[in-house]
Design an enzyme around this catalytic site. Sequence first.
Site, PDB file in Angstrom:
ATOM      1  N   TYR A  45      -1.125   0.334  -5.368  1.00 21.51           N
ATOM      2  CA  TYR A  45      -1.601  -0.488  -4.254  1.00 21.51           C
ATOM      3  C   TYR A  45      -1.315  -1.956  -4.544  1.00 21.51           C
ATOM      4  O   TYR A  45      -1.259  -2.378  -5.712  1.00 21.51           O
ATOM      5  CB  TYR A  45      -3.112  -0.329  -4.064  1.00 21.51           C
ATOM      6  CG  TYR A  45      -3.540   0.952  -3.389  1.00 21.51           C
ATOM      7  CD1 TYR A  45      -3.833   0.986  -2.027  1.00 21.51           C
ATOM      8  CD2 TYR A  45      -3.670   2.127  -4.120  1.00 21.51           C
ATOM      9  CE1 TYR A  45      -4.248   2.165  -1.417  1.00 21.51           C
ATOM     10  CE2 TYR A  45      -4.076   3.305  -3.521  1.00 21.51           C
ATOM     11  CZ  TYR A  45      -4.364   3.325  -2.165  1.00 21.51           C
ATOM     12  OH  TYR A  45      -4.768   4.480  -1.560  1.00 21.51           O
TER      13      TYR A  45
ATOM     14  N   ASP B 254      -8.327   3.383   4.340  1.00 19.92           N
ATOM     15  CA  ASP B 254      -9.498   3.060   5.143  1.00 19.92           C
ATOM     16  C   ASP B 254      -9.138   2.171   6.328  1.00 19.92           C
ATOM     17  O   ASP B 254      -7.973   1.800   6.521  1.00 19.92           O
ATOM     18  CB  ASP B 254     -10.550   2.374   4.270  1.00 19.92           C
ATOM     19  CG  ASP B 254     -11.001   3.247   3.112  1.00 19.92           C
ATOM     20  OD1 ASP B 254     -11.075   4.476   3.316  1.00 19.92           O
ATOM     21  OD2 ASP B 254     -11.251   2.705   2.019  1.00 19.92           O
TER      22      ASP B 254
END
Length: 431
Positions: free
Chosen positions: A218, A164
Amino acid sequence: MLLFGKLLRNLKAERLSRIDIACHSIEHTKGFAAAMAEALEKLEQQKRIGEEERKVAEASVNEMKKLKQKLKRRKWVNWETEDERKCTEAKRAAIDSSVEKIKRKKCAILLSYSGANYYGMQRNPGMETIEEELFKALLKHKWISNDAYGQAQMASFQRAARTDKGVSAARQVCSLKLPEALNIKAFNDDLPEQIRLFAVERVTKGFNAKGQCDARTYTYTMPSIAFADFEANANYETFRLSTAQLLKAKDILQKFEGTKNFHNFTSRKNYFDPSSKRFIMSFTCSDPFLSPHNVEFITVKVKGQSFMLHQIRKMVGLTVAIVRGHTDFSTLNKALSEERLDLPMAPGLGLVLDTVHYERYNERYGKDGIHNPLTWENHEQEIQQFVEQKILANIYETEYKEKPLLNWLETLPLHSYDVRNDENPPSSEDR
């Protein structure tokens, strides 16, 4: 005398009657002859048309015989195939011969980028994105065609994960068809400093960077003051995380592991939506470390099969809220249940796509003598250097100057950590 006159008149009348009948007969004969003449003329015209059609048909047959004689050297001739061949040859003749034909094969590319100044990974018209910069360089170096630049699917392009706005990546992988001869150094010269391509590996024809990815890891890097008690008057630069608070944070993170329903950790997802269930393999927290500005940071690392929009940032946000004392463990248990809760979402700055994993692909094809495993071990040193200089350095610098995490911490007391008032939680009837 009178008798003779009467007889004469009768003879005259009979003669006139015969003459009248003869005249009518002559007129009828003339009409029939005209009709016959007209019919004969039409018949002659039809014969002429038929003769012309016969000549055209004979010419077509003769042309076909000539074509068969030319193709006589072929034992079998499929006329449908022959027509297709002629059509294909005509199309090829119409193509500009100056267009360079480049043979391309399926490859996997390894990217690193700092997403601070970009509106995410995926191309978006009018927006500065990572893929937009990537495709500009691909077209300039003729790694893809003009058509593929406009339609990425023509190059079989696929990303392993979509990041994003503001999110960075240390080891992003994409698959697409590329030429065999590639100059990576020259390619990187035409990319912004925030984006680097480190390696290109030949993969199987059916490889898909997203579909064959087994898991994604992540990291989220933030100042350790995020785990300070909210009632404590902690100083941003001098704060040092205690062992007790660190253990508390690690304990909370472990509660997320396993297959859970994370509908509360994304947007517009119902509890009964099957896609709300995700598998978290591990969720850990590093020991504290100092940044170049002497500010203490920590990094949490999560590995899962896949993640939903904002899922990691919301998991981090709830963990921080619990460790700081804004809510307790019961909120986490409730968040994994059917109720729809009001939960905070951490800033995007510290989130980084660390690694995409291809264990099954590597096991099957990485040792076949043709393909290399997608582990990128030979490029680890330069990747780490880029991560330190472009990604982590930006996180440290931005946090020190703009303090987005501190500003976000001030909003945590505004959340209810309970059932949302603006949206009714889904009931069992929603099944």
